[in-house]
Design a protein around this motif. Sequence first.
Motif, PDB file in Angstrom:
ATOM      1  N   ALA A  60       0.831  -1.389   0.189  1.00 53.42           N
ATOM      2  CA  ALA A  60       0.378   0.511   0.167  1.00 53.42           C
ATOM      3  C   ALA A  60       0.859   1.100   0.170  1.00 53.42           C
ATOM      4  N   GLN A  61       2.545   0.670   0.287  1.00 52.04           N
ATOM      5  CA  GLN A  61       2.955   2.595   0.840  1.00 52.04           C
ATOM      6  C   GLN A  61       3.922   1.988  -0.382  1.00 52.04           C
ATOM      7  N   GLY A  62       3.083   1.541  -1.527  1.00 46.99           N
ATOM      8  CA  GLY A  62       4.336   1.341  -2.468  1.00 46.99           C
ATOM      9  C   GLY A  62       4.414   2.469  -3.693  1.00 46.99           C
ATOM     10  N   TYR A  63       3.754   3.231  -3.739  1.00 44.48           N
ATOM     11  CA  TYR A  63       3.393   4.328  -4.615  1.00 44.48           C
ATOM     12  C   TYR A  63       4.029   5.782  -4.015  1.00 44.48           C
ATOM     13  N   SER A  64       4.612   6.865  -4.875  1.00 45.02           N
ATOM     14  CA  SER A  64       5.404   7.810  -4.834  1.00 45.02           C
ATOM     15  C   SER A  64       4.458   8.704  -3.286  1.00 45.02           C
ATOM     16  N   GLY A  65       5.062   9.376  -2.485  1.00 44.75           N
ATOM     17  CA  GLY A  65       4.810   9.399  -1.526  1.00 44.75           C
ATOM     18  C   GLY A  65       3.281   8.553  -0.694  1.00 44.75           C
ATOM     19  N   GLY A  66       3.166   7.747  -0.630  1.00 41.65           N
ATOM     20  CA  GLY A  66       2.185   6.835   0.005  1.00 41.65           C
ATOM     21  C   GLY A  66       0.899   7.251   0.125  1.00 41.65           C
ATOM     22  N   THR A  67       0.769   7.125  -1.306  1.00 43.00           N
ATOM     23  CA  THR A  67      -0.519   7.500  -2.204  1.00 43.00           C
ATOM     24  C   THR A  67      -0.854   6.117  -2.595  1.00 43.00           C
ATOM     25  N   ARG A  68      -2.200   6.169  -3.442  1.00 46.51           N
ATOM     26  CA  ARG A  68      -3.001   5.302  -4.285  1.00 46.51           C
ATOM     27  C   ARG A  68      -2.429   4.275  -3.727  1.00 46.51           C
ATOM     28  N   GLN A  69      -3.094   3.730  -2.680  1.00 51.81           N
ATOM     29  CA  GLN A  69      -2.561   2.634  -1.102  1.00 51.81           C
ATOM     30  C   GLN A  69      -4.098   1.649  -2.203  1.00 51.81           C
ATOM     31  N   LEU A  70      -4.608   1.439  -2.535  1.00 48.88           N
ATOM     32  CA  LEU A  70      -5.789   0.191  -2.454  1.00 48.88           C
ATOM     33  C   LEU A  70      -5.189  -0.340  -4.172  1.00 48.88           C
ATOM     34  N   ALA A  71      -4.533   0.988  -4.799  1.00 45.31           N
ATOM     35  CA  ALA A  71      -4.496   0.311  -6.424  1.00 45.31           C
ATOM     36  C   ALA A  71      -3.571   0.182  -6.253  1.00 45.31           C
ATOM     37  N   MET A  72      -1.913  -0.114  -5.200  1.00 43.00           N
ATOM     38  CA  MET A  72      -0.715  -0.239  -5.057  1.00 43.00           C
ATOM     39  C   MET A  72      -1.505  -1.827  -5.106  1.00 43.00           C
ATOM     40  N   VAL A  73      -2.279  -1.835  -3.727  1.00 43.22           N
ATOM     41  CA  VAL A  73      -2.683  -3.545  -2.880  1.00 43.22           C
ATOM     42  C   VAL A  73      -3.346  -4.323  -3.822  1.00 43.22           C
ATOM     43  N   SER A  74      -3.867  -3.223  -4.948  1.00 48.82           N
ATOM     44  CA  SER A  74      -4.595  -4.631  -6.564  1.00 48.82           C
ATOM     45  C   SER A  74      -3.258  -5.394  -7.195  1.00 48.82           C
ATOM     46  N   PHE A  75      -2.290  -4.202  -7.228  1.00 52.75           N
ATOM     47  CA  PHE A  75      -1.178  -4.737  -8.194  1.00 52.75           C
ATOM     48  C   PHE A  75      -0.590  -6.147  -7.117  1.00 52.75           C
ATOM     49  N   ALA A  76      -0.031  -5.977  -5.871  1.00 49.35           N
ATOM     50  CA  ALA A  76       0.575  -6.943  -5.849  1.00 49.35           C
ATOM     51  C   ALA A  76      -0.418  -8.312  -5.115  1.00 49.35           C
ATOM     52  N   LEU A  77      -1.801  -8.141  -4.762  1.00 52.21           N
ATOM     53  CA  LEU A  77      -2.341  -9.343  -5.169  1.00 52.21           C
ATOM     54  C   LEU A  77      -2.145  -9.975  -6.581  1.00 52.21           C
ATOM     55  N   ASN A  78      -2.151  -8.991  -7.863  1.00 47.74           N
ATOM     56  CA  ASN A  78      -1.812  -9.981  -8.498  1.00 47.74           C
ATOM     57  C   ASN A  78      -0.396 -10.684  -8.783  1.00 47.74           C
ATOM     58  N   ALA A  79       0.571  -9.646  -8.513  1.00 48.16           N
ATOM     59  CA  ALA A  79       2.699  -9.857  -7.833  1.00 48.16           C
ATOM     60  C   ALA A  79       1.748 -11.236  -7.489  1.00 48.16           C
ATOM     61  N   TYR A  80       1.351 -11.881  -6.241  1.00 48.86           N
ATOM     62  CA  TYR A  80       1.717 -12.919  -5.166  1.00 48.86           C
ATOM     63  C   TYR A  80       0.659 -13.798  -5.964  1.00 48.86           C
ATOM     64  N   TRP A  81      -0.026 -13.849  -7.076  1.00 50.27           N
ATOM     65  CA  TRP A  81      -0.713 -15.321  -7.693  1.00 50.27           C
ATOM     66  C   TRP A  81      -0.541 -15.250  -9.009  1.00 50.27           C
TER      67      TRP A  81
END
Length: 610
Positions: A60-81
Amino acid sequence: MPVMVRIAQCLLAPAIFVLVLLVFWPGVSGGFLFDDYHNIVTNANVQVKELSPSSLWQAAQGYSGGTRQLAMVSFALNAYWAGLDPWAYKVTGLLVHALNAVLVFLLAQHLLTFSPRVAPPHQRMAALALALLWALHPIQVSSALYVVQRMETLCFTFLFIALILYIRARAQQITAGRSHLGLWVGVVLAALLALLFKESAVLLPLFCLGLEASVLRFTSANSGQQRFWRVFYGIGCVSAFLLFIFWALPHYYSAEPYPGRDFNTSERLLTQARVLWLYVQQVLLPLPSTLYFYYDDFPISTGWLQPASTLFAVLGWLVLFGMAVCWRHRFPLFALGVFWFLAAHFITSNVIGLEMVFEHRNYFALLGILLICVEMISRLPVRDGPGIKYAGVAALVVGIAFLGAVRAATWGNVLLLATDMAQANPKSARAGMDLGVAYYEMSGGDTNSPFYQFAAREFERVSTLPSASTQPMINLIIMSASGGLPDDLLDVDVVWQRYLQRLRTLHLSVETRTSVWSLLDQRMKGKAIDDRYLPQVLEVIFARAEQDDYRHAQAADYYLNVLHQSDVAIEHYKTAIQKAKVNGNSRLVEAIHGELLERGALDLIFQLAN
């Protein structure tokens, strides 16, 4: 209403969803592109190996400035699977876009109930056509299949929900004088969720203001509510204006070029007037030759008449906006379309130093242009009933779907997309870079492969373009150091000179700065990077910009271990240690001393101590 008709109407929403998937499905076999790499592919925060609260929080903190948290989590779920398989990411993005098409259908149905020109029997079919034109338009391919733009599409998933709930709540007020509290709670929650995907969510008040100024008219069966909405939006407009003048403008305005850009604020605002008309052209005439994806060569407006089209573009928007304001009651959908198109670009076409042009910025704005078209079509006079309009709109939907399918299929093949972009816009350095990289990947790094030389030729062509960064020169230098490039194909000395010239004159973007250290890293790994030129490169970067402590340490290692210039090395070591102590980076100081001690350079350790 006959049962079969009701069943058919209930199936419209799932039919839209499935049709969007079918038309754009050929594009899911494509690869990652541009911003996908640093936001997803090389982003360690996103590439999680386990699903746990800590890993998801890290993502969730993976975007510059720690914003767009849910978008980054959605990418992380894709990365996990799915790891780094772009197919899974693109399928997810396409599913989101198909869902949004259904939401646009529902939103359009609500909007058309306020249109005096679209009769109730035709509203559902008009909403269906509008939703399909919006979803299948070729310009939407870069939003649906460009992985990183899931930030935008998921943001608008919740903005569409918020707008639907807002219209329903206001419709209740208009007819009954009061509305259900749950609808307003839903609007707020949807807006907050949208904000966790992308900052575009802050545009919701502007979209609602556009609704009120055109189709809703601040009305209510309760006179007190009417006054409330007028005062509410009046105060909101004044507050937003003051916030823009006294915070946004001073914060973002720059008379000098923005960092990493070749334009300042005034030039950006003037150019955006022309960019917006470009978007209108691409929407109304979406031929493959008009949709480039990369627009890094777009000419900047340096004055009202430089180029002359700048002044006409600005006047055109002023006239169109004035028409929308004056005709907002007579032509409500036309006015709403203008308001929504401009509101959708309020952030990206304003004072923030963003890239000049991106097609995906029209994800919502396209809806505004389509509403203008609905207004125009509804007012076309016909003698023999609406049949001819149905036929014409159906033909338009089929045509747009065909163009959308063609573009999606192009996006489904990495080499085909790169070739298409480079041919459609040969002056784009980014398009040429993508083509060169595609050739290189096809060669597998084999210097004997013909694709290796194809890649070198494309990098050489791109390196001569005015809009080129330093990256094509870096690629050529590294490829030359690997061997396999005949002398008659490439004069590497010319490439070095070109690179040094660009390094001295280009704005020091992240890409330009990184190019220096990628060369140094390759040299330290044993690649035959020319030691006649690399020290000149280091001198330029240190002279042009302040460098971090570890960069000085890297340079010192090169001067000491490769060039054996201990006097230059010691100066960089000293600077590195001084900066490291200021930054509290004790590990770097220890690493420097450990490296020198391991090499037996006791005299240098003594010099550092003094």
